[in-house]
Design a protein around this motif. Structure first.
Motif, mmCIF file in Angstrom:
data_model
loop_
_atom_site.group_PDB
_atom_site.id
_atom_site.type_symbol
_atom_site.label_atom_id
_atom_site.label_comp_id
_atom_site.label_asym_id
_atom_site.label_seq_id
_atom_site.Cartn_x
_atom_site.Cartn_y
_atom_site.Cartn_z
ATOM 1 N N GLY A 1 0.786 -1.220 0.000
ATOM 2 C CA GLY A 1 0.000 0.000 0.000
ATOM 3 C C GLY A 1 0.817 1.267 0.000
ATOM 4 N N VAL A 2 2.130 1.146 -0.168
ATOM 5 C CA VAL A 2 3.025 2.306 -0.213
ATOM 6 C C VAL A 2 4.071 2.063 -1.291
ATOM 7 N N ALA A 3 4.666 3.129 -1.783
ATOM 8 C CA ALA A 3 5.701 3.005 -2.802
ATOM 9 C C ALA A 3 6.970 2.414 -2.200
ATOM 10 N N VAL A 4 7.643 1.573 -2.955
ATOM 11 C CA VAL A 4 8.921 1.002 -2.541
ATOM 12 C C VAL A 4 10.030 1.922 -3.028
ATOM 13 N N SER A 5 10.829 2.440 -2.113
ATOM 14 C CA SER A 5 11.881 3.365 -2.507
ATOM 15 C C SER A 5 12.960 2.665 -3.314
ATOM 16 N N SER A 6 13.591 3.423 -4.208
ATOM 17 C CA SER A 6 14.669 2.860 -5.020
ATOM 18 C C SER A 6 15.818 2.381 -4.156
ATOM 19 N N GLN A 7 16.048 3.038 -3.019
ATOM 20 C CA GLN A 7 17.153 2.662 -2.146
ATOM 21 C C GLN A 7 16.955 1.270 -1.565
ATOM 22 N N ILE A 8 15.705 0.907 -1.272
ATOM 23 C CA ILE A 8 15.433 -0.421 -0.737
ATOM 24 C C ILE A 8 15.802 -1.484 -1.763
ATOM 25 N N ILE A 9 15.356 -1.295 -3.002
ATOM 26 C CA ILE A 9 15.678 -2.267 -4.056
ATOM 27 C C ILE A 9 17.184 -2.318 -4.280
ATOM 28 N N ARG A 10 17.828 -1.162 -4.287
ATOM 29 C CA ARG A 10 19.276 -1.117 -4.523
ATOM 30 C C ARG A 10 20.025 -1.835 -3.398
ATOM 31 N N THR A 11 19.588 -1.641 -2.160
ATOM 32 C CA THR A 11 20.237 -2.306 -1.031
ATOM 33 C C THR A 11 20.110 -3.817 -1.142
ATOM 34 N N LEU A 12 18.925 -4.310 -1.495
ATOM 35 C CA LEU A 12 18.720 -5.750 -1.633
ATOM 36 C C LEU A 12 19.568 -6.320 -2.759
ATOM 37 N N LEU A 13 19.707 -5.578 -3.848
ATOM 38 C CA LEU A 13 20.550 -6.025 -4.958
ATOM 39 C C LEU A 13 22.028 -6.006 -4.557
ATOM 40 N N ASP A 14 22.434 -4.935 -3.851
ATOM 41 C CA ASP A 14 23.837 -4.822 -3.439
ATOM 42 C C ASP A 14 24.215 -5.916 -2.451
ATOM 43 N N ARG A 15 23.284 -6.276 -1.571
ATOM 44 C CA ARG A 15 23.545 -7.347 -0.614
ATOM 45 C C ARG A 15 23.516 -8.722 -1.282
#
Length: 249
Positions: free
Chosen positions: A116-130
């Motif tokens: 119900g809320v937008a997913v920030s680009s930083q969250i996706i980037r962090t998951l990819l970086d990890r």
């Protein structure tokens, strides 16, 4: 010079490796004419696992292979060896990760629809970086949004050998109670509006990774379907995967 017992050799290489080792990688450490079979390796590892049963260190099989690790019971003291604070992640990031784990492959838009809320680009980037998440393809809809799925590194980090070991959501939920988590202060609804509810401290609620990841799953309702239980589609080691734009939806 005679060769040491197989268990002792495996114990030494696992202590030195610092990461999980597959059976194939272990066999490569032996001369070709002395290399043990996969069954011999498994038997030796089982014996070694029994030797560590009552010790502070355990031998654990995860998705990436076998590794020696400190038992979680001793994390409080071992953690004091390092001065920096343990890595902490926002509740929003862990909820996003849980959604990917239980509904994969899933697009960013589908995650936003559930939360119900937008997913920030930083969250996706962090998951990819990890390297907990990877792009596995694109949904054949307008815009061709990237589809995300978890990785072997995700399984290794959470001491899992496969996604089948994730706890069923039905067991995590109270049947008479559906928990609701309001949006976090820095999140936006998919329509771009700012949520009215802020946490008491004005920032994201931080949750330390580990067993807390599983407690968050109580709040993710009606998502048992489509659970992926293997990684047969993973590219062979060394094969490059085309990088994707984490901002793509």
């Amino acid at each position: 010079m005679s060769q040491p017992a197989l268990e002792r050799i495996l114990e030494a290489v696992l202590q030195a490796a610092g990461k999980p080792l597959s059976l194939e990688r272990m066999r490569e450490l032996f001369d070709e004419h002395l290399a043990p079979s996969a069954q011999e390796l498994r038997s030796a590892l089982t014996r070694l696992q029994e030797e560590y049963a009552d010790r502070a260190v355990e031998l654990r099989e995860v998705a990436g292979g076998w590794r020696l690790q400190v038992r979680s019971d001793y994390a409080e003291w071992v953690g004091r060896l390092w001065e920096e604070r343990p890595q902490r992640y926002s509740r929003a990031l862990l909820e996003t990760l849980a959604l990917i784990a239980y509904r994969q492959p899933v697009t960013r838009g589908e995650i936003e629809e559930v939360r119900g809320v937008a997913v920030s680009s930083q969250i996706i980037r962090t998951l990819l970086d990890r390297e907990w998440v990877r792009v596995v393809g694109h949904r054949e809809v307008p815009g061709r949004p990237a589809m995300y799925a978890t990785t072997r590194q995700f399984l290794d980090y959470f001491n899992l050998t496969s996604l089948a070991e994730l706890p069923p959501l039905a067991e995590l939920r109270e049947p008479s109670e559906v928990l609701e988590h309001p949006p976090l202060a820095d999140e936006q609804a998919p329509d771009g509006t700012q949520p009215a509810w802020p946490p008491a401290d004005g920032g994201e609620e931080e949750v330390e990774t580990g067993t807390d990841f599983h407690t968050l799953l109580e709040e993710l309702n009606a998502m048992e379907t489509g659970l992926k239980t293997d990684f047969a589609d993973l590219p062979p080691p060394g094969m490059d995967v085309e990088p994707e734009d984490p901002d793509e939806q």
